[in-house]
Every structure is written in structure tokens, then in C-alpha cells.
Design a protein around this motif. Structure first.
Motif, PDB file in Angstrom:
ATOM      1  N   ILE A 137      -5.901   5.946  14.592  1.00  0.00           N
ATOM      2  CA  ILE A 137      -7.325   5.621  14.506  1.00  0.00           C
ATOM      3  C   ILE A 137      -7.467   4.120  14.712  1.00  0.00           C
ATOM      4  N   SER A 138      -8.440   3.712  15.519  1.00  0.00           N
ATOM      5  CA  SER A 138      -8.612   2.296  15.861  1.00  0.00           C
ATOM      6  C   SER A 138      -8.899   1.472  14.600  1.00  0.00           C
ATOM      7  N   PRO A 139      -8.478   0.195  14.601  1.00  0.00           N
ATOM      8  CA  PRO A 139      -8.717  -0.650  13.428  1.00  0.00           C
ATOM      9  C   PRO A 139     -10.195  -0.759  13.067  1.00  0.00           C
TER      10      PRO A 139
ATOM     11  N   VAL B 158       0.857  -1.186   0.000  1.00  0.00           N
ATOM     12  CA  VAL B 158       0.000   0.000   0.000  1.00  0.00           C
ATOM     13  C   VAL B 158       0.890   1.232   0.000  1.00  0.00           C
ATOM     14  N   SER B 159       0.333   2.363  -0.414  1.00  0.00           N
ATOM     15  CA  SER B 159       1.075   3.625  -0.414  1.00  0.00           C
ATOM     16  C   SER B 159       0.749   4.384   0.859  1.00  0.00           C
TER      17      SER B 159
ATOM     18  N   ILE C  44     -11.803   0.221   9.418  1.00  0.00           N
ATOM     19  CA  ILE C  44     -12.587  -0.710   8.610  1.00  0.00           C
ATOM     20  C   ILE C  44     -13.937  -0.095   8.264  1.00  0.00           C
ATOM     21  N   LYS C  45     -14.532   0.639   9.221  1.00  0.00           N
ATOM     22  CA  LYS C  45     -15.805   1.296   8.940  1.00  0.00           C
ATOM     23  C   LYS C  45     -15.660   2.326   7.830  1.00  0.00           C
ATOM     24  N   LYS C  46     -14.520   3.024   7.760  1.00  0.00           N
ATOM     25  CA  LYS C  46     -14.306   4.036   6.729  1.00  0.00           C
ATOM     26  C   LYS C  46     -14.141   3.407   5.345  1.00  0.00           C
ATOM     27  N   LEU C  47     -13.765   2.133   5.293  1.00  0.00           N
ATOM     28  CA  LEU C  47     -13.595   1.450   4.007  1.00  0.00           C
ATOM     29  C   LEU C  47     -14.929   1.188   3.334  1.00  0.00           C
TER      30      LEU C  47
ATOM     31  N   ASN D 103      -3.194   4.842   1.177  1.00  0.00           N
ATOM     32  CA  ASN D 103      -4.042   4.820  -0.017  1.00  0.00           C
ATOM     33  C   ASN D 103      -5.124   5.884   0.061  1.00  0.00           C
ATOM     34  N   GLY D 104      -4.758   7.047   0.595  1.00  0.00           N
ATOM     35  CA  GLY D 104      -5.669   8.175   0.650  1.00  0.00           C
ATOM     36  C   GLY D 104      -6.619   8.175   1.836  1.00  0.00           C
ATOM     37  N   THR D 105      -6.522   7.190   2.733  1.00  0.00           N
ATOM     38  CA  THR D 105      -7.404   7.101   3.897  1.00  0.00           C
ATOM     39  C   THR D 105      -6.629   7.457   5.154  1.00  0.00           C
TER      40      THR D 105
END
Length: 156
Positions: free
Chosen positions: A146-148, A82-83, A152-155, A122-124
Motif C-alpha cells: 500500500i502506498s505511503p 513497531v510490531s 498515512i491517510k489510514k492513520l 501495529n494492526g494496520t
């Protein structure tokens, strides 16, 4: 055979009929018996509960189950590259001003000096940090991750 037809759906029966026709053309006399046996085994292995409708890709899930890291094995994705980038700040300038930039030009950013940097994968946004120097190279010390489960919710 009438009992078996009552247990199968119309789609399954149509498929069985197509296979029977194809097998009879190829000269296999007991092909219908094989198809009937496969349908009976299929019906026996699956409960007779009604099937849930399939959801389309891109639709949101109907149940908002809590997000957790438990469940699917994440080992299959752990080696995907990932970037990662550190964002010092942003500025909006016109093309005219962009073309006038030269060595020594200063661009004012939207952040204050000493304000934490954003760490993006990756921009997040995944964390905030501060600039450090390690062995004469710049680095970043993470100050707030930020918590895992939030990531995951932001994905979604």
C-alpha cells in the motif's frame, strides 16, 4: 501609556497589571517599564491579523489537504520499534471448541489456500504477500504494498 493600552488586548493588560503589582511588592520600581517594553516587542513581532480559533484534539482538520511525505522531518520517528505481523487468516470458534483443541486438531480459516497474506504493522494493513522459505525459515515476499500516502491517510 494610554497609547500602549489601546494596542494590547484586555487579557494582556490584565497580565501586565498582575506583573506590575507583583514587581511593586518586591521593590522593583521600574518593573512596569520592563513589562511595557515586553508587550511592545510582542505586539511589534506579531502582525495585527485576527487569530484563528484553536482546534480541539480529536477533531478532524477543516481543510482536507493532500497527504504527502514532504514537510515535517520524519527522522525523529524512524527508530521507534513497531510490531509487524502476518495474518494467514481468521476463524471464529466457541469457547467449547477452543477447549476441545488438542495436538492434530485442524481449524478452518476464512482464506483459500494460496491466497495472499496480510502484512500488518501495529494492526494496520500495509501490504499483501506470499509465504516463502529462506534458509529453512519461513518468510514473506511482499507482492502488493500500500502506498505511503494511503497508509498515512489510514492513520487519521
Amino acid at each position: 501609556m494610554a497609547d500602549e493600552n489601546e494596542q494590547t488586548s484586555p487579557e494582556e493588560q490584565a497580565l501586565a497589571d498582575e506583573w506590575a503589582a507583583a514587581l511593586s511588592e518586591s521593590g522593583d520600581a521600574d518593573g512596569q517599564d520592563d513589562i511595557d517594553a515586553m508587550l511592545a516587542a510582542s505586539a511589534a513581532s506579531q502582525p495585527s491579523a485576527p487569530r484563528a480559533p484553536m482546534e480541539e484534539f480529536g477533531t478532524t482538520p477543516k481543510a482536507n489537504n493532500p497527504v504527502s511525505l514532504e514537510g515535517p522531518n520524519l527522522d525523529v520517528i524512524l527508530d521507534i520499534p513497531v510490531s509487524i505481523s502476518m495474518e494467514v487468516g481468521n476463524a471464529d470458534i466457541t469457547i467449547r471448541n477452543l477447549l476441545q483443541l488438542n495436538q492434530g486438531s485442524v481449524i478452518e480459516l476464512d482464506r483459500l489456500a494460496g491466497e495472499p497474506l496480510d502484512v500488518l504493522v501495529n494492526g494496520t494493513l500495509i501490504a499483501h504477500g506470499e509465504v516463502v522459505v529462506v534458509n529453512e525459515k519461513f518468510g514473506i515476499r511482499l507482492t502488493d504494498v500500500i502506498s505511503p500516502s494511503e497508509r498515512i491517510k489510514k492513520l487519521r
